[in-house]
Design a protein around this motif. Structure first.
Motif, PDB file in Angstrom:
ATOM      1  N   GLN A 170     -38.454  -5.078 -10.102  1.00 31.84           N
ATOM      2  CA  GLN A 170     -37.605  -3.698 -10.439  1.00 31.84           C
ATOM      3  C   GLN A 170     -36.824  -4.310 -11.317  1.00 31.84           C
ATOM      4  O   GLN A 170     -36.122  -5.025 -11.569  1.00 31.84           O
ATOM      5  CB  GLN A 170     -37.483  -2.873  -9.265  1.00 31.84           C
ATOM      6  CG  GLN A 170     -38.356  -2.305  -7.907  1.00 31.84           C
ATOM      7  CD  GLN A 170     -37.904  -1.931  -6.782  1.00 31.84           C
ATOM      8  OE1 GLN A 170     -36.755  -1.886  -7.082  1.00 31.84           O
ATOM      9  NE2 GLN A 170     -38.775  -0.971  -6.525  1.00 31.84           N
ATOM     10  N   LYS A 171     -36.357  -3.035 -12.566  1.00 28.84           N
ATOM     11  CA  LYS A 171     -35.049  -3.901 -13.187  1.00 28.84           C
ATOM     12  C   LYS A 171     -34.230  -2.325 -13.272  1.00 28.84           C
ATOM     13  O   LYS A 171     -34.107  -1.266 -12.861  1.00 28.84           O
ATOM     14  CB  LYS A 171     -35.676  -2.992 -14.746  1.00 28.84           C
ATOM     15  CG  LYS A 171     -36.751  -4.526 -15.437  1.00 28.84           C
ATOM     16  CD  LYS A 171     -37.335  -3.838 -16.294  1.00 28.84           C
ATOM     17  CE  LYS A 171     -38.000  -4.782 -16.867  1.00 28.84           C
ATOM     18  NZ  LYS A 171     -38.545  -3.732 -18.356  1.00 28.84           N
ATOM     19  N   GLN A 173     -31.170  -0.242 -13.462  1.00 32.47           N
ATOM     20  CA  GLN A 173     -31.450   1.060 -14.951  1.00 32.47           C
ATOM     21  C   GLN A 173     -30.280   0.964 -14.980  1.00 32.47           C
ATOM     22  O   GLN A 173     -29.078   1.722 -13.937  1.00 32.47           O
ATOM     23  CB  GLN A 173     -32.036   2.074 -14.449  1.00 32.47           C
ATOM     24  CG  GLN A 173     -33.410   1.463 -14.847  1.00 32.47           C
ATOM     25  CD  GLN A 173     -34.347   2.833 -15.619  1.00 32.47           C
ATOM     26  OE1 GLN A 173     -33.671   3.218 -16.611  1.00 32.47           O
ATOM     27  NE2 GLN A 173     -35.637   2.975 -14.626  1.00 32.47           N
ATOM     28  N   GLY A 175     -26.749   2.841 -16.706  1.00 29.72           N
ATOM     29  CA  GLY A 175     -25.674   3.523 -17.897  1.00 29.72           C
ATOM     30  C   GLY A 175     -24.179   2.910 -18.130  1.00 29.72           C
ATOM     31  O   GLY A 175     -23.953   3.459 -16.967  1.00 29.72           O
ATOM     32  N   ILE A 208     -30.278  -0.416 -26.684  1.00 25.90           N
ATOM     33  CA  ILE A 208     -31.217  -0.628 -25.005  1.00 25.90           C
ATOM     34  C   ILE A 208     -31.070  -2.111 -24.889  1.00 25.90           C
ATOM     35  O   ILE A 208     -31.193  -2.123 -25.905  1.00 25.90           O
ATOM     36  CB  ILE A 208     -32.727   0.678 -24.674  1.00 25.90           C
ATOM     37  CG1 ILE A 208     -31.881   2.277 -25.275  1.00 25.90           C
ATOM     38  CG2 ILE A 208     -32.616  -0.184 -23.645  1.00 25.90           C
ATOM     39  CD1 ILE A 208     -33.441   2.718 -24.936  1.00 25.90           C
ATOM     40  N   GLU A 210     -32.228  -4.797 -22.444  1.00 26.21           N
ATOM     41  CA  GLU A 210     -32.837  -5.608 -21.326  1.00 26.21           C
ATOM     42  C   GLU A 210     -32.944  -7.295 -20.985  1.00 26.21           C
ATOM     43  O   GLU A 210     -32.543  -8.015 -22.259  1.00 26.21           O
ATOM     44  CB  GLU A 210     -34.582  -5.208 -21.781  1.00 26.21           C
ATOM     45  CG  GLU A 210     -35.511  -5.793 -19.661  1.00 26.21           C
ATOM     46  CD  GLU A 210     -36.947  -5.997 -20.050  1.00 26.21           C
ATOM     47  OE1 GLU A 210     -37.488  -6.199 -20.115  1.00 26.21           O
ATOM     48  OE2 GLU A 210     -36.966  -4.965 -21.400  1.00 26.21           O
ATOM     49  N   LEU A 219     -31.889  -2.763 -17.011  1.00 24.39           N
ATOM     50  CA  LEU A 219     -31.946  -2.222 -18.290  1.00 24.39           C
ATOM     51  C   LEU A 219     -30.320  -1.515 -18.240  1.00 24.39           C
ATOM     52  O   LEU A 219     -31.036  -0.776 -17.502  1.00 24.39           O
ATOM     53  CB  LEU A 219     -33.303  -1.718 -17.988  1.00 24.39           C
ATOM     54  CG  LEU A 219     -33.361  -0.779 -19.451  1.00 24.39           C
ATOM     55  CD1 LEU A 219     -34.144  -1.734 -20.533  1.00 24.39           C
ATOM     56  CD2 LEU A 219     -35.303   0.240 -19.378  1.00 24.39           C
ATOM     57  N   TYR A 221     -28.203   0.915 -20.726  1.00 22.06           N
ATOM     58  CA  TYR A 221     -28.721   1.805 -21.851  1.00 22.06           C
ATOM     59  C   TYR A 221     -26.514   2.438 -22.048  1.00 22.06           C
ATOM     60  O   TYR A 221     -25.765   2.544 -21.441  1.00 22.06           O
ATOM     61  CB  TYR A 221     -29.070   3.720 -21.147  1.00 22.06           C
ATOM     62  CG  TYR A 221     -30.318   3.545 -20.782  1.00 22.06           C
ATOM     63  CD1 TYR A 221     -31.268   3.835 -21.035  1.00 22.06           C
ATOM     64  CD2 TYR A 221     -30.242   3.113 -19.983  1.00 22.06           C
ATOM     65  CE1 TYR A 221     -32.563   3.794 -21.239  1.00 22.06           C
ATOM     66  CE2 TYR A 221     -32.392   3.559 -18.898  1.00 22.06           C
ATOM     67  CZ  TYR A 221     -32.883   3.438 -19.760  1.00 22.06           C
ATOM     68  OH  TYR A 221     -34.109   3.801 -19.251  1.00 22.06           O
ATOM     69  N   LYS A 238     -31.195  10.008 -14.973  1.00 17.83           N
ATOM     70  CA  LYS A 238     -31.682   8.101 -14.480  1.00 17.83           C
ATOM     71  C   LYS A 238     -31.694   6.730 -14.674  1.00 17.83           C
ATOM     72  O   LYS A 238     -32.456   5.796 -14.469  1.00 17.83           O
ATOM     73  CB  LYS A 238     -33.125   8.407 -16.716  1.00 17.83           C
ATOM     74  CG  LYS A 238     -33.726   9.453 -16.981  1.00 17.83           C
ATOM     75  CD  LYS A 238     -34.564   9.530 -18.279  1.00 17.83           C
ATOM     76  CE  LYS A 238     -34.979  10.362 -18.391  1.00 17.83           C
ATOM     77  NZ  LYS A 238     -35.006  10.565 -20.327  1.00 17.83           N
ATOM     78  N   THR A 239     -30.587   7.198 -14.394  1.00 18.34           N
ATOM     79  CA  THR A 239     -29.721   5.394 -13.797  1.00 18.34           C
ATOM     80  C   THR A 239     -30.093   5.118 -12.854  1.00 18.34           C
ATOM     81  O   THR A 239     -29.201   6.352 -11.725  1.00 18.34           O
ATOM     82  CB  THR A 239     -28.321   5.200 -15.142  1.00 18.34           C
ATOM     83  OG1 THR A 239     -27.658   6.533 -14.586  1.00 18.34           O
ATOM     84  CG2 THR A 239     -28.573   5.212 -16.359  1.00 18.34           C
ATOM     85  N   ASP A 240     -30.233   3.747 -12.266  1.00 16.08           N
ATOM     86  CA  ASP A 240     -29.232   3.355 -10.756  1.00 16.08           C
ATOM     87  C   ASP A 240     -28.037   3.241 -10.905  1.00 16.08           C
ATOM     88  O   ASP A 240     -28.063   3.418  -9.317  1.00 16.08           O
ATOM     89  CB  ASP A 240     -29.822   1.995 -10.640  1.00 16.08           C
ATOM     90  CG  ASP A 240     -31.758   2.449 -10.439  1.00 16.08           C
ATOM     91  OD1 ASP A 240     -31.890   3.151  -9.974  1.00 16.08           O
ATOM     92  OD2 ASP A 240     -31.968   1.267 -11.418  1.00 16.08           O
TER      93      ASP A 240
END
Length: 345
Positions: A170-171, A173, A175, A208, A210, A219, A221, A238-240
């Protein structure tokens, strides 16, 4: 002294678990290794070197060994289990997680290593499992094999319980948000200097990146300030983990910062998302410190458990390591909660 990982893809290699114990005849002994198929990537002397640190550390010591030339990190916890056969009525053991890189991973792995020690201490007569290679003991105590198998199963189950992000499946994410000139890109560039692997792209004016950092895939943003609050909130969703960067020297922008920050925090889609606030430019004398920022931005009104603020300097890197530790730890804990809830009946 060295070892080789040339047979492995470093970016995708999962952590490796080693269980060592102090053998009364041979001294520190690397006893278990998982996944077993990765053992060949180590030279025997590196395994023995890791185990040998049991000679110089005490019980309950949590410490890290970095083999800089090989970019290998070994995070270790020494513990004991009750034993009727060992001197002092206890076996001295050490559990190790080996990862790629030489960053400080102690705080990230601490809870997992401590949990392992609690599990192994729950095995009835668990100490007998460490004598599976003792022929004379085996003749008298055939149950040793069964107990050794329980230790094996514990290791398999524990390893499978580690958050999947540790295995490169998994990545995270991330922001990174903030007003113009807050230092978002400088922080991103500073982080990139310490990366293991990295790719960079610009899509619809959103930077972006990675990368693999501290054994975790990111990942990242970094959207421009020109986006509308609704667009920013959509990206937040959309971010973790949300990272909000502020310029601690520019008090005139504090009202706008407060407005934008709380718009993100109050959005329904971000209620469970951890957020870290980076008070940037702490290297400047006019920069407000953390307590002042909390007061001036009214951060005490944040109604969530998973948030934190750090004083940082994008130029010098001050405070960024602590912030990254918190981000990774929060994400791993979040993923573990998600995995546990998914497995619950």
């Amino acid at each position: 002294m060295g070892t080789s990982f040339t047979k492995l893809n470093l970016e995708n290699r999962p952590p490796i678990l080693i269980l060592s114990y102090f053998d009364s005849l041979v001294g520190p002994n690397p006893f278990k290794f998982h996944p077993e198929n990765l053992k060949e990537s180590f030279k025997a002397e590196i395994l023995q070197n890791i185990a040998s640190h049991m000679d110089v550390h005490r019980e309950n010591d949590l410490f890290q060994i970095c083999y800089g030339n090989e970019k290998i990190n070994a995070i270790n916890l020494i513990f004991s289990i009750h034993s009727e056969w060992a001197r002092g009525m206890r076996e001295i053991c050490m559990v190790t997680l080996v990862d790629v890189g030489c960053h400080n991973l102690i705080d990230t792995y601490r809870p997992y290593l401590m949990h392992f020690t609690k599990l192994i201490n729950k095995i009835d007569n668990g100490f007998k499992g460490f004598y599976v290679n003792n022929v004379s003991k085996l003749k008298i105590h055939p149950e040793i094999r069964d107990i050794n198998e329980k230790i094996n199963n514990l290791i398999y189950d524990f390893y499978d319980s580690l958050p999947k992000v540790m295995f490169g499946k998994q990545k995270m994410q991330l922001g990174i948000f903030g007003l113009h000139h807050s230092g978002k890109m400088t922080i991103l560039n500073r982080i990139q200097k310490n990366k293991l692997h990295g790719k960079y792209a610009v899509i619809q004016n959103i930077n972006i990146v990675e990368m693999v950092l501290r054994g975790t895939k990111f990942l990242i943003y970094s959207p421009p300030e020109s986006l509308t609050p609704l667009d920013l909130i959509e990206i937040c969703a959309k971010t973790d983990v949300i990272v909000f960067v502020i310029d601690g020297t520019d008090t005139e922008k504090f009202p706008r910062i407060q407005q934008l920050l709380f718009e993100m925090l109050n959005a329904r889609s971000t209620q469970k998302t951890p957020i870290v606030i980076l008070n940037n430019k702490i290297d400047k004398t006019e920069c407000k410190k953390q307590p002042e920022i909390i007061h001036l931005l009214n951060l005490s009104k944040i109604k969530r458990d998973h948030w934190q603020i750090f004083d940082v300097s994008a130029l010098s890197g001050q405070g960024l390591d602590l912030a990254l530790d918190w981000i990774i730890r929060e994400y791993l804990n979040l993923q573990k909660r998600i995995e546990d809830s998914a497995e619950a009946p």
